[in-house]
Enzyme design. Structure first.
Site, short mmCIF file in Angstrom:
data_model
loop_
_atom_site.label_atom_id
_atom_site.label_comp_id
_atom_site.label_asym_id
_atom_site.label_seq_id
_atom_site.Cartn_x
_atom_site.Cartn_y
_atom_site.Cartn_z
CG HIS A 24 -1.91 -1.05 1.30
ND1 HIS A 24 -3.00 -1.08 0.46
CD2 HIS A 24 -1.98 -2.16 2.07
CE1 HIS A 24 -3.71 -2.16 0.74
NE2 HIS A 24 -3.13 -2.83 1.71
CG HIS A 64 2.84 6.17 5.44
ND1 HIS A 64 2.48 6.25 6.76
CD2 HIS A 64 1.85 6.80 4.76
CE1 HIS A 64 1.33 6.87 6.87
NE2 HIS A 64 0.91 7.23 5.67
CG HIS A 79 -0.21 8.80 0.92
ND1 HIS A 79 -1.10 7.75 1.01
CD2 HIS A 79 0.16 9.09 2.19
CE1 HIS A 79 -1.29 7.44 2.28
NE2 HIS A 79 -0.53 8.24 3.03
CG HIS A 113 0.79 11.09 5.74
ND1 HIS A 113 -0.22 10.36 5.12
CD2 HIS A 113 0.58 12.40 5.41
CE1 HIS A 113 -1.01 11.21 4.46
NE2 HIS A 113 -0.54 12.44 4.61
CB THR A 120 -5.72 8.77 4.44
OG1 THR A 120 -4.43 8.12 4.37
CG2 THR A 120 -5.58 10.14 5.08
CB THR A 121 -5.42 3.31 4.82
OG1 THR A 121 -4.97 3.17 6.17
CG2 THR A 121 -4.37 4.04 4.01
CD GLU A 136 -3.65 9.78 1.53
OE1 GLU A 136 -3.41 9.77 2.74
OE2 GLU A 136 -4.38 8.94 0.96
C1 SG5 Z 1 -0.32 3.77 5.58
O1 SG5 Z 1 -1.40 4.57 6.00
C2 SG5 Z 1 -0.17 2.49 6.32
C3 SG5 Z 1 -0.62 2.44 7.74
C4 SG5 Z 1 -1.23 3.71 8.22
C5 SG5 Z 1 -2.14 4.21 7.15
O2 SG5 Z 1 -0.58 3.51 4.20
O3 SG5 Z 1 -1.11 1.63 5.80
C6 SG5 Z 1 -0.72 0.56 5.20
O4 SG5 Z 1 0.36 0.49 4.72
C7 SG5 Z 1 -1.71 -0.55 5.20
C8 SG5 Z 1 -1.11 -1.83 5.65
O5 SG5 Z 1 0.41 2.00 8.55
C9 SG5 Z 1 0.33 0.71 8.98
O6 SG5 Z 1 -0.61 0.01 8.77
C10 SG5 Z 1 1.52 0.23 9.75
C11 SG5 Z 1 1.78 -1.20 9.54
O7 SG5 Z 1 -2.02 3.39 9.36
C12 SG5 Z 1 -1.60 3.59 10.57
O8 SG5 Z 1 -0.62 4.22 10.83
C13 SG5 Z 1 -2.52 2.96 11.58
C14 SG5 Z 1 -2.21 3.25 12.97
C15 SG5 Z 1 -2.94 5.41 7.55
O9 SG5 Z 1 -2.08 6.43 7.97
S1 SG5 Z 1 -2.31 7.83 7.43
O10 SG5 Z 1 -3.64 8.22 7.81
O11 SG5 Z 1 -1.28 8.62 7.99
N1 SG5 Z 1 -2.24 7.84 5.87
ZN ZN Z 2 -0.58 8.38 4.97
#
Ligand code: SG5
Ligand code: ZN
Length: 255
Positions: A64, A90, A92, A115, A196-197, A102
């Protein structure tokens, strides 16, 4: 099946993840003309962001996003009512043709967005905090294309080829994470929103910096063209569409 989601399915996320249908979702379009200047918003102050090469960090393509796990020694010590501990950062992004931030500003989408996800230090860890109303604070900043290579971003971007396959991860040396953010941390927008996910928990105190970060066209291309989902698919356009405000107020720390 349930639990799996894709960016091209985002209009149906709420059938498996009810929170995605809520009234405080992220990202949003930031309308700079209606953002409310708040004189009492304190500048963000970071602590422990200066990692050294001895701190080893895991960098992962999770299908993702490109995710860098952070040690629990990095904190936001000012800017909120509580202290927040960094967990991961991470990105986007889009393609050469389609910008992939985003948040948008006055309807404009930027090429990419970083982010840095933090959790409230009153909770044990990110997982515990993620579903709590005061659980998370995410710092967001836009990436744009500039003339020069961004040496700090090479700490991450030079290793992209090693995480091109989905679910691959590598260890990279720590560096000063502060330099992945804009130099000016005083000018930002602030609002209450969500992940946002999926699962789209409405637990994020969002800070989106006004100033952008510049990387070279070549560096942006590396982000846009290196990571894969499965065998043949490029990991691109991993951004969610702007969500409705439903009366929420967006604050700005500057005039
Ligand atoms: C990221 O965005 C990561 C999440 C993060 C979300 O894309 O999502 C994924 O990669 C899906 C697996 O990080 C993780 O899941 C860590 C393993 O969600 C979190 O940080 C949840 C606590 C959403 O984050 S965001 O709103 O800053 N985009
Ligand atoms: Zn994010």
């Amino acid at each position: 099946g349930k639990g799996h989601w894709r960016y091209d399915d985002q209009n149906t996320w709420s059938s498996d993840f009810e929170h995605c249908n809520g009234k405080s979702q992220s990202p949003i379009n930031i309308d700079t003309t209606t953002a409310k200047y708040d004189t009492r918003l304190p500048a963000i102050e970071l602590q422990g962001y200066e990692l050294s090469a001895e701190d080893k960090l895991s960098l992962k393509n999770n299908g993702h996003t490109l995710l860098l796990n952070l040690p629990n020694t990095m904190r936001i010590i000012r800017g909120f009512d509580n202290e927040f501990v960094a967990a991961q950062l991470h990105f986007h992004w889009g393609t050469k043709e389609v910008p992939g931030s985003e948040h948008t500003v006055d309807g404009l989408r930027f090429p990419a967005e970083i982010h840095v996800v933090h959790y409230n230090s009153k909770y044990e860890n990110l997982g515990e905090a993620a579903s709590q109303p005061d659980g998370l604070a995410v710092l967001g900043a836009f990436l744009e294309i500039g003339r020069q290579e961004n040496a700090e971003y090479n700490n991450i971007l030079s290793s992209l080829a090693d995480v091109s396959s989905e679910e691959s991860d590598i260890e990279i040396d720590g560096f000063n994470i502060r330099f992945l953010l804009p130099s000016n941390l005083e000018r930002f927008f602030r609002y209450n929103g969500s992940l946002t996910t999926p699962p789209c928990f409405q637990t994020v105190n969002w800070t989106v910096f006004n100033d952008t970060i510049k990387v070279s066209r070549k560096q942006m291309a590396a982000l846009e063209e290196t990571l894969k989902i499965g065998q043949n698919e490029l990991l691109t356009k991993n951004f969610r569409a702007p969500q409705l405000l439903f009366g929420r107020e967006v604050l700005s720390s500057f005039k």
